[in-house]
Design a protein around this motif. Sequence first.
Motif, PDB file in Angstrom:
ATOM      1  N   ALA A  99       1.134  -1.138  -0.714  1.00  0.00           N
ATOM      2  CA  ALA A  99      -0.253  -0.002  -0.376  1.00  0.00           C
ATOM      3  C   ALA A  99       0.875   1.418  -0.257  1.00  0.00           C
ATOM      4  O   ALA A  99       0.242   2.397  -0.364  1.00  0.00           O
ATOM      5  CB  ALA A  99      -1.142  -0.230   1.211  1.00  0.00           C
ATOM      6  N   ILE A 100       2.268   1.006   0.743  1.00  0.00           N
ATOM      7  CA  ILE A 100       2.951   2.811   1.119  1.00  0.00           C
ATOM      8  C   ILE A 100       2.815   2.767  -0.658  1.00  0.00           C
ATOM      9  O   ILE A 100       2.788   4.350  -0.795  1.00  0.00           O
ATOM     10  CB  ILE A 100       4.020   2.289   1.465  1.00  0.00           C
ATOM     11  N   LYS A 101       3.850   2.600  -1.408  1.00  0.00           N
ATOM     12  CA  LYS A 101       3.532   3.324  -2.984  1.00  0.00           C
ATOM     13  C   LYS A 101       2.291   3.543  -3.429  1.00  0.00           C
ATOM     14  O   LYS A 101       2.595   4.717  -4.017  1.00  0.00           O
ATOM     15  CB  LYS A 101       4.117   1.947  -3.616  1.00  0.00           C
ATOM     16  N   LEU A 102       1.518   2.816  -3.827  1.00  0.00           N
ATOM     17  CA  LEU A 102      -0.508   3.300  -3.916  1.00  0.00           C
ATOM     18  C   LEU A 102      -0.216   4.289  -2.786  1.00  0.00           C
ATOM     19  O   LEU A 102      -0.788   5.402  -3.785  1.00  0.00           O
ATOM     20  CB  LEU A 102      -0.642   1.939  -3.394  1.00  0.00           C
ATOM     21  N   ARG A 128       6.032   5.182  14.281  1.00  0.00           N
ATOM     22  CA  ARG A 128       7.241   5.069  15.712  1.00  0.00           C
ATOM     23  C   ARG A 128       7.774   3.906  14.582  1.00  0.00           C
ATOM     24  O   ARG A 128       8.801   3.987  15.560  1.00  0.00           O
ATOM     25  CB  ARG A 128       6.924   5.154  16.818  1.00  0.00           C
ATOM     26  N   ASP A 129       7.552   3.812  13.404  1.00  0.00           N
ATOM     27  CA  ASP A 129       8.142   2.576  13.170  1.00  0.00           C
ATOM     28  C   ASP A 129       8.939   3.457  11.272  1.00  0.00           C
ATOM     29  O   ASP A 129       8.435   3.752  10.266  1.00  0.00           O
ATOM     30  CB  ASP A 129       7.150   2.300  11.990  1.00  0.00           C
ATOM     31  N   ALA A 130       9.976   3.230  12.254  1.00  0.00           N
ATOM     32  CA  ALA A 130      11.772   3.709  11.309  1.00  0.00           C
ATOM     33  C   ALA A 130      11.534   3.639  10.171  1.00  0.00           C
ATOM     34  O   ALA A 130      11.839   3.384   8.572  1.00  0.00           O
ATOM     35  CB  ALA A 130      12.742   4.116  11.857  1.00  0.00           C
ATOM     36  N   ASP A 131      10.998   1.713   9.635  1.00  0.00           N
ATOM     37  CA  ASP A 131      11.640   0.990   8.469  1.00  0.00           C
ATOM     38  C   ASP A 131      10.131   1.284   7.867  1.00  0.00           C
ATOM     39  O   ASP A 131      10.544   1.827   6.580  1.00  0.00           O
ATOM     40  CB  ASP A 131      11.097  -0.530   8.876  1.00  0.00           C
ATOM     41  N   ASN A 132       8.926   1.757   8.201  1.00  0.00           N
ATOM     42  CA  ASN A 132       7.458   1.987   7.053  1.00  0.00           C
ATOM     43  C   ASN A 132       8.488   3.820   6.894  1.00  0.00           C
ATOM     44  O   ASN A 132       7.621   4.289   5.761  1.00  0.00           O
ATOM     45  CB  ASN A 132       6.704   2.165   8.042  1.00  0.00           C
ATOM     46  N   GLN A 133       9.154   4.340   7.946  1.00  0.00           N
ATOM     47  CA  GLN A 133       9.220   6.079   7.559  1.00  0.00           C
ATOM     48  C   GLN A 133      10.551   5.747   6.354  1.00  0.00           C
ATOM     49  O   GLN A 133      10.122   6.541   4.915  1.00  0.00           O
ATOM     50  CB  GLN A 133       9.742   6.749   8.852  1.00  0.00           C
ATOM     51  N   ARG A 134      11.312   4.846   6.436  1.00  0.00           N
ATOM     52  CA  ARG A 134      12.036   5.048   5.644  1.00  0.00           C
ATOM     53  C   ARG A 134      11.413   4.547   3.796  1.00  0.00           C
ATOM     54  O   ARG A 134      11.700   4.987   3.005  1.00  0.00           O
ATOM     55  CB  ARG A 134      13.269   3.586   6.054  1.00  0.00           C
ATOM     56  N   MET A 135      10.217   3.452   4.024  1.00  0.00           N
ATOM     57  CA  MET A 135       9.542   2.894   2.768  1.00  0.00           C
ATOM     58  C   MET A 135       9.019   4.440   2.635  1.00  0.00           C
ATOM     59  O   MET A 135       8.636   4.477   1.497  1.00  0.00           O
ATOM     60  CB  MET A 135       9.276   1.800   2.902  1.00  0.00           C
ATOM     61  N   ALA A 139       9.665   5.860  -1.452  1.00  0.00           N
ATOM     62  CA  ALA A 139       8.154   6.124  -2.158  1.00  0.00           C
ATOM     63  C   ALA A 139       8.698   7.239  -2.917  1.00  0.00           C
ATOM     64  O   ALA A 139       7.246   7.041  -3.824  1.00  0.00           O
ATOM     65  CB  ALA A 139       7.752   4.909  -1.414  1.00  0.00           C
ATOM     66  N   GLY A 140       8.830   8.597  -2.474  1.00  0.00           N
ATOM     67  CA  GLY A 140       8.587   9.557  -2.648  1.00  0.00           C
ATOM     68  C   GLY A 140       8.192  10.510  -2.377  1.00  0.00           C
ATOM     69  O   GLY A 140       7.466  11.507  -2.483  1.00  0.00           O
ATOM     70  N   ALA A 141       7.529   9.920  -0.786  1.00  0.00           N
ATOM     71  CA  ALA A 141       6.496  10.969  -0.080  1.00  0.00           C
ATOM     72  C   ALA A 141       6.982  12.456   0.257  1.00  0.00           C
ATOM     73  O   ALA A 141       8.409  12.263   0.098  1.00  0.00           O
ATOM     74  CB  ALA A 141       5.873  10.276   1.147  1.00  0.00           C
TER      75      ALA A 141
END
Length: 144
Positions: A99-102, A128-135, A139-141
């Motif tokens: 879902a992140i890229k979408l 507070r999730d560093a991995d999700n923040q990185r992704m 992804a270009g946010a």
Amino acid sequence: KEYAAAALWNLAQGGREIKKAVLQAGAVTPLVTLLKASGGALLAAGGLSFGSSGACLGAFGAPRGAGNADNSKCAAARALGSLALHSQGARRAIVKDGAIKLLVSLQATGTDDGKAAAADALGNLAGRDADNQRMITQAGAGKP
């Protein structure tokens, strides 16, 4: 399909047990599928039931303009964002389904309502999730 996404949004705003039941019912994959949908693809998206108001949704969480891909994406983003809030299991499932890229794409190119829904969902995924923040960043946010 957007009515089902709207209903899931309403359910996702319930407590942890309700979110857990929604996740166990397999709601994430059809919601992510709606983020991919356009026009006629809505009819092929997987089937799926949502309190705060999102502009893409009218009274009682009902989508505005049934069959509209933009409204469907907005409703799906609202539901995913609500599921992700305070639920690590939901965040994992949402990220796993791609879902992140979408959501980043919706935030960049969607309607104003879709952009806001995607931003809220991405914020809840980042938490507070560093991995999700990185992704999300990869992804270009936040890029113009």
